[in-house]
Structure formats: C-alpha cells, structure tokens
Design a protein around this motif. Structure first.
Motif, PDB file in Angstrom:
ATOM      1  N   LEU A 214       0.823  -1.208   0.000  1.00  0.00           N
ATOM      2  CA  LEU A 214       0.000   0.000   0.000  1.00  0.00           C
ATOM      3  C   LEU A 214       0.861   1.263   0.000  1.00  0.00           C
ATOM      4  CD1 LEU A 214      -2.842  -0.990   2.506  1.00  0.00           C
ATOM      5  CD2 LEU A 214      -2.978  -0.812   0.005  1.00  0.00           C
ATOM      6  N   SER A 215       1.989   1.206   0.710  1.00  0.00           N
ATOM      7  CA  SER A 215       2.891   2.362   0.725  1.00  0.00           C
ATOM      8  C   SER A 215       3.451   2.634  -0.661  1.00  0.00           C
ATOM      9  CB  SER A 215       4.032   2.123   1.717  1.00  0.00           C
ATOM     10  OG  SER A 215       3.549   2.033   3.046  1.00  0.00           O
ATOM     11  N   ALA A 216       3.798   1.556  -1.377  1.00  0.00           N
ATOM     12  CA  ALA A 216       4.305   1.721  -2.743  1.00  0.00           C
ATOM     13  C   ALA A 216       3.215   2.284  -3.643  1.00  0.00           C
ATOM     14  CB  ALA A 216       4.797   0.379  -3.276  1.00  0.00           C
ATOM     15  N   TRP A 217       1.974   1.868  -3.387  1.00  0.00           N
ATOM     16  CA  TRP A 217       0.849   2.356  -4.197  1.00  0.00           C
ATOM     17  C   TRP A 217       0.584   3.842  -3.921  1.00  0.00           C
ATOM     18  CZ3 TRP A 217      -4.324   3.455  -2.313  1.00  0.00           C
ATOM     19  CH2 TRP A 217      -5.223   3.759  -3.338  1.00  0.00           C
ATOM     20  N   VAL A 218       0.687   4.231  -2.639  1.00  0.00           N
ATOM     21  CA  VAL A 218       0.510   5.647  -2.292  1.00  0.00           C
ATOM     22  C   VAL A 218       1.559   6.483  -3.009  1.00  0.00           C
ATOM     23  CG1 VAL A 218       0.682   7.329  -0.421  1.00  0.00           C
ATOM     24  CG2 VAL A 218      -0.601   5.216  -0.069  1.00  0.00           C
ATOM     25  N   GLY A 219       2.788   5.971  -3.050  1.00  0.00           N
ATOM     26  CA  GLY A 219       3.855   6.573  -3.827  1.00  0.00           C
ATOM     27  C   GLY A 219       4.363   7.891  -3.284  1.00  0.00           C
ATOM     28  N   GLY A 220       5.117   8.596  -4.113  1.00  0.00           N
ATOM     29  CA  GLY A 220       5.724   9.856  -3.736  1.00  0.00           C
ATOM     30  C   GLY A 220       6.908  10.123  -4.625  1.00  0.00           C
ATOM     31  N   PRO A 221       7.521  11.291  -4.540  1.00  0.00           N
ATOM     32  CA  PRO A 221       8.702  11.602  -5.356  1.00  0.00           C
ATOM     33  C   PRO A 221       9.796  10.566  -5.129  1.00  0.00           C
ATOM     34  CG  PRO A 221       7.892  13.556  -4.233  1.00  0.00           C
ATOM     35  CD  PRO A 221       7.159  12.399  -3.653  1.00  0.00           C
ATOM     36  N   PRO A 222      10.533  10.195  -6.152  1.00  0.00           N
ATOM     37  CA  PRO A 222      11.578   9.169  -6.000  1.00  0.00           C
ATOM     38  C   PRO A 222      12.699   9.635  -5.084  1.00  0.00           C
ATOM     39  CG  PRO A 222      11.759  10.251  -8.130  1.00  0.00           C
ATOM     40  CD  PRO A 222      10.474  10.721  -7.518  1.00  0.00           C
ATOM     41  N   ARG A 223      13.248   8.674  -4.367  1.00  0.00           N
ATOM     42  CA  ARG A 223      14.394   8.951  -3.490  1.00  0.00           C
ATOM     43  C   ARG A 223      15.516   7.986  -3.826  1.00  0.00           C
ATOM     44  NH1 ARG A 223      12.127   8.646   2.548  1.00  0.00           N
ATOM     45  NH2 ARG A 223      11.604   6.574   1.771  1.00  0.00           N
ATOM     46  N   GLN A 224      16.650   8.184  -3.181  1.00  0.00           N
ATOM     47  CA  GLN A 224      17.767   7.269  -3.368  1.00  0.00           C
ATOM     48  C   GLN A 224      17.385   5.877  -2.843  1.00  0.00           C
ATOM     49  OE1 GLN A 224      21.509   8.730  -1.873  1.00  0.00           O
ATOM     50  NE2 GLN A 224      21.022  10.840  -2.440  1.00  0.00           N
ATOM     51  N   PHE A 225      18.028   4.842  -3.421  1.00  0.00           N
ATOM     52  CA  PHE A 225      17.660   3.456  -3.100  1.00  0.00           C
ATOM     53  C   PHE A 225      17.782   3.160  -1.606  1.00  0.00           C
ATOM     54  CE2 PHE A 225      19.103  -0.912  -2.308  1.00  0.00           C
ATOM     55  CZ  PHE A 225      17.979  -1.612  -2.731  1.00  0.00           C
TER      56      PHE A 225
ATOM     57  N   SER B 233       2.575   8.867   7.164  1.00  0.00           N
ATOM     58  CA  SER B 233       1.831  10.107   7.368  1.00  0.00           C
ATOM     59  C   SER B 233       0.698  10.287   6.356  1.00  0.00           C
ATOM     60  CB  SER B 233       2.780  11.303   7.269  1.00  0.00           C
ATOM     61  OG  SER B 233       3.399  11.352   5.991  1.00  0.00           O
ATOM     62  N   GLN B 234       0.703   9.475   5.302  1.00  0.00           N
ATOM     63  CA  GLN B 234      -0.394   9.532   4.340  1.00  0.00           C
ATOM     64  C   GLN B 234      -1.686   9.061   5.022  1.00  0.00           C
ATOM     65  OE1 GLN B 234      -0.152  10.713   1.250  1.00  0.00           O
ATOM     66  NE2 GLN B 234       2.054  11.088   1.450  1.00  0.00           N
ATOM     67  N   PRO B 235      -2.816   9.732   4.799  1.00  0.00           N
ATOM     68  CA  PRO B 235      -4.062   9.375   5.496  1.00  0.00           C
ATOM     69  C   PRO B 235      -4.437   7.894   5.367  1.00  0.00           C
ATOM     70  CG  PRO B 235      -4.307  11.473   4.371  1.00  0.00           C
ATOM     71  CD  PRO B 235      -2.982  10.931   3.948  1.00  0.00           C
ATOM     72  N   VAL B 236      -4.299   7.346   4.167  1.00  0.00           N
ATOM     73  CA  VAL B 236      -4.648   5.927   3.967  1.00  0.00           C
ATOM     74  C   VAL B 236      -3.793   5.038   4.848  1.00  0.00           C
ATOM     75  CG1 VAL B 236      -4.641   4.021   2.315  1.00  0.00           C
ATOM     76  CG2 VAL B 236      -5.484   6.268   1.617  1.00  0.00           C
ATOM     77  N   MET B 237      -2.479   5.296   4.861  1.00  0.00           N
ATOM     78  CA  MET B 237      -1.568   4.467   5.637  1.00  0.00           C
ATOM     79  C   MET B 237      -1.761   4.670   7.137  1.00  0.00           C
ATOM     80  SD  MET B 237      -0.257   2.609   3.485  1.00  0.00           S
ATOM     81  CE  MET B 237       0.600   1.728   4.785  1.00  0.00           C
ATOM     82  N   SER B 238      -2.081   5.874   7.532  1.00  0.00           N
ATOM     83  CA  SER B 238      -2.333   6.113   8.963  1.00  0.00           C
ATOM     84  C   SER B 238      -3.481   5.242   9.454  1.00  0.00           C
ATOM     85  CB  SER B 238      -2.655   7.591   9.201  1.00  0.00           C
ATOM     86  OG  SER B 238      -1.540   8.403   8.893  1.00  0.00           O
ATOM     87  N   TRP B 239      -4.544   5.142   8.651  1.00  0.00           N
ATOM     88  CA  TRP B 239      -5.683   4.310   9.032  1.00  0.00           C
ATOM     89  C   TRP B 239      -5.332   2.822   9.002  1.00  0.00           C
ATOM     90  CZ3 TRP B 239      -9.590   5.824  11.698  1.00  0.00           C
ATOM     91  CH2 TRP B 239     -10.040   7.152  11.603  1.00  0.00           C
ATOM     92  N   VAL B 240      -4.516   2.426   8.030  1.00  0.00           N
ATOM     93  CA  VAL B 240      -4.080   1.020   7.963  1.00  0.00           C
ATOM     94  C   VAL B 240      -3.289   0.643   9.209  1.00  0.00           C
ATOM     95  CG1 VAL B 240      -2.544  -0.598   6.758  1.00  0.00           C
ATOM     96  CG2 VAL B 240      -4.113   0.856   5.458  1.00  0.00           C
ATOM     97  N   TRP B 241      -2.329   1.498   9.574  1.00  0.00           N
ATOM     98  CA  TRP B 241      -1.514   1.210  10.758  1.00  0.00           C
ATOM     99  C   TRP B 241      -2.355   1.230  12.032  1.00  0.00           C
ATOM    100  CZ3 TRP B 241       2.492  -1.367   9.984  1.00  0.00           C
ATOM    101  CH2 TRP B 241       3.392  -1.098   8.944  1.00  0.00           C
ATOM    102  N   LEU B 242      -3.289   2.143  12.106  1.00  0.00           N
ATOM    103  CA  LEU B 242      -4.160   2.212  13.279  1.00  0.00           C
ATOM    104  C   LEU B 242      -4.997   0.943  13.393  1.00  0.00           C
ATOM    105  CD1 LEU B 242      -5.086   3.985  15.649  1.00  0.00           C
ATOM    106  CD2 LEU B 242      -6.857   4.919  14.148  1.00  0.00           C
TER     107      LEU B 242
END
Length: 434
Positions: free
Chosen positions: A20-31, A174-183
C-alpha cells in the motif's frame, strides 16, 4: 496444507502495508532511503503479527502445532529485530533538519523533530531488550508469570511507540490511507493481547473447575484432577494440553501449560501428570480438594484421532508420558484395535509412574541410571533403541507420537526420517524436562 495457508496469510498481512505504501507513492528517493523505509515498514508489521503468533490462539496453533507456531514466532521476532535495527542507519547521508522551503511535505528529507523521533528511539531500545529477555529467560531465572507480564507490557508499549513514530515521522505512514491502515493493524494486535489477558479470563471465571484429588505418583511427580463446576466441561482430544490455574483469580498470571493425561471417553474430569519444577509445582501436595481452578484450552495437535495408520508408536521421556498416557487411555476405552508400542524413558527407577497401569501395555522401559537388579533397557532413547523396538514395516507405516526432552525428540525424529518415516507420521510436542 494448513501450514501453507498460514504462511500465505502471514506474508499477505506483513507485506500489505509495504504494498500500500508503494501504491501511495511519492517523489523518488535514493535506493538506500527507500530500503530504510521498507525495512521499517516490514519491521512494524511483523511486530504486530507477533501478537497473533503468541500460541494462545487455537485457530493458529492447533492447525499446525504449538511447536511450529512458537518457533515461527521466535524466528520472525528476530527477523523483525534485524530489520528494525538496520532501518535508521540506512538513512545516513540524508538531508535532515525538519521541513525545508524546497520540501514542505518532507517527501525527500528526514525530520529531526525530536518529538516524533523519540518514540522511534524508545522502540529501537526496547525491542532488542524484549527479545533478549525472551531468549535468556531461563538463564535469568525469571518466574514465568513475571516474565509473561513484562513481555506483554513491553510488546504493547513497543506497538504504541511504533504507531506514533510511523504515522508522524514516516514518509509513507503520514499519508491518510496508511495512517488508518496502521491504526487498524495496531488495534487488531492490541485487541489480541486484551483477549488473552482480559476476555479469556473473564470467560474462564464463568466456567470454574474444582480440584477433586491430588495424588503423589513418584517422589517428585503428582496427578492433579479437576472437575467442572456448574458446566459440562471441556471438549478436547486425547494428547492435547491446557493452561491450568489452580487457587488463583481467573485474571492471575499464575497459570502453566500441562498436558491432559486423562481420556475424553472417561468423563468430564481432567487429570494432569505434573513434575515438581517451579514455585507452583513445589506446592502441589498442599492443594486441597475443592480448590478453585481455571482451564484455558485445549491446545496442541498431538492426537491420533481419525488417523488411518495400522499402529501407534508412543515415545515418552519423563513427564512427557502425560499426553501419551491420555492417548493410551482413550484407545483402551474406545476399543481402538490399532497396535500400540510405548517406549518410556527415565533417569532412575523411582521416576517411573503408572507402572501398574502400563503393565497391560507393550512397554519398553529405559533407565539412564538403573539399579543393579534392572532388567530393562539401559541408557537413553536413541536411534539404536528405535531400531531394536520397531521393525522396518512399523517404521514406514505407523504413526510416531513423542513428548519429552528436545534432544531425545531431535535424535528420534532425525533417525525416523532417515529410515523412511514420512514427516506427517511424526507428531511431537516440545517441553523442557530434566
């Protein structure tokens, strides 16, 4: 099949937040930054899954065996620990210092806000401490109930700390979807802990038992029998075990796992063969009839019910006889026509229990320190003894059930597999006995 299903279910549960975190995505970072986040996510989800792998949930442990469940619990806990310890160090070289004008969402940086880092640091320190206490519990000579309470409180604290750290310091958390998943996942984990510590005792309180007898079997072994008080009793299979609490509140931590040595066909009473080892077992002779008791179970899959093998081989070391005696008694009471052989090992002759009852069975007694007048087997239960007692046909066709010292079972299992016994015909349950 059950084991495969549980492994798949586990993998789905612990990788779901990562996917789900990969699906939420975001700007690319270093490996190395993405790897750090991935390890942190996996570590947290694995820690939460450990609550379910505690061995106290029958849907899990009874499906594959408590041995497998607890071993998996230990391996996954140590794997999660490695992931958690690597997680912060992989962020080395990442720009830090809180939010930057060019990165208001913290998508590319790691915060230095101590209020959200502190919970991660606390969990980072607590997690290895909890693991080390579990690994070294025997050497540290902790009372079981003390260790269990500390382990439960420590696990709960780590889960809460990681939830805060993940949601407020994590890029993905910190993404809303992930916050609810973790909760939600943390809620399930905490709920499982509350089930074990509060709900189960509450249900036990409504179904008390009473001690009917306490009988000395040998100088350091006792048979304790309890009967249901106002209810129909326990639905169990011969060879299973329960957590037994005698003389304490239903919410007390003073409970211990004991195999049932009575047979379901004998009636609602439960009997336990118990060796004097800890604080509770040293007071067995002081237990009075009528003392209240509570039973949580049944657990374990050390059962031959419904199996089609033509014979049953029972191999017991010391008080490991208890579940095998339950199997013997059940087979006798139900008229089971399968052949049975029992190997029963002890250190000295005074440790042999139920000798008069076992005289009706095909029993091979083994003593490591026999008296001069001894005419039975001498030494330990090993490969050579297995070869003397069981024919090639019996080794390949019978079901082998064993309980006792781990080293004995390791030797016997390895030898049986070497001789061609399929692994599904070898049932074992590991407890620690001297």
């Amino acid at each position: 099949m059950k084991l495969l299903f549980l492994i798949v279910a586990y993998l789905v549960a612990v990788t779901l937040p990562l996917i789900l975190s990969a699906w939420v995505g975001g700007p690319p970072r270093q490996f190395h930054q993405e790897l750090a986040s991935g390890l942190g996510i996996l570590a947290f989800s694995m820690v939460l899954a450990e609550f379910i792998l505690s061995g106290r949930f029958k849907a899990v442990s009874n499906g594959v065996g408590l041995d497998v469940t607890m071993r998996f619990h230990q391996i996954m806990a140590r794997t999660a620990l490695v992931f958690a310890l690597l997680h912060p160090f992989l962020y080395q070289g990442t720009p830090s210092g809180g939010q930057r004008p060019w990165d208001p969402t913290r998508a590319l940086t790691i915060t230095t806000d101590f209020s959200v880092l502190s919970t991660g640091i606390a969990a980072f320190l607590l997690l290895p401490s909890l693991a080390l206490l579990a690994i070294g519990r025997t050497q540290l000579d902790f009372k079981y109930e003390t260790w269990r309470l500390l382990h439960g409180i420590g696990a709960l604290l780590i889960a809460v700390l990681l939830l805060h750290h993940t949601v407020y310091a994590g890029r993905y958390g910190s993404q809303p979807v992930m916050s609810w998943v973790w909760l939600a996942m943390t809620g399930v984990a905490v709920g499982s802990l509350l089930t074990v510590y509060l709900l189960v005792p509450l249900l036990q309180k409504a179904r008390p038992w009473r001690v009917t007898s306490t009988v000395r079997l040998t100088p350091k072994q006792w048979e304790v029998t309890v009967e249901p008080d106002g209810h129909r009793g326990l639905d169990y299979k011969a060879g299973q075990f329960v957590w037994l609490n005698v003389g304490h509140s239903a919410f007390s931590m003073k409970e211990n796992p004991f195999s049932i040595c009575s047979a379901p066909a004998a009636g609602p009473e439960l009997s336990f063969m118990i060796k004097e080892l800890g604080d509770f077992t040293r007071t067995l002779g002081q237990i009075k009839s009528g003392t209240v008791a509570y039973v949580d179970g049944p657990y374990g899959n050390l059962s031959v019910d419904g199996r089609a093998e033509p014979g049953v081989a029972l191999i017991a070391g010391g008080v490991g006889l208890a579940p095998l005696l339950g199997i013997l008694r059940q087979m006798r009471l139900t008229g089971d026509s399968r052949e049975v052989k029992l190997i029963y090992g002890n250190r000295v002759i005074d440790q042999i229990a139920y000798r008069e009852e076992l005289s009706e069975e095909d029993v091979v007694y083994v003593l490591s320190e026999p008296p001069e007048s001894w005419h039975g087997e001498v030494g330990f239960i090993d490969a050579a003894l297995i070869d003397r007692v069981f024919s090639e046909k019996e080794v390949s066709e019978w079901v082998f059930v064993m309980c006792g010292p781990a080293i004995m079972m390791d030797i016997v299992e390895d030898h049986l597999i070497k001789r061609g016994t399929p692994s599904h015909r070898i049932l074992s349950e590991r407890f620690n006995y001297d």
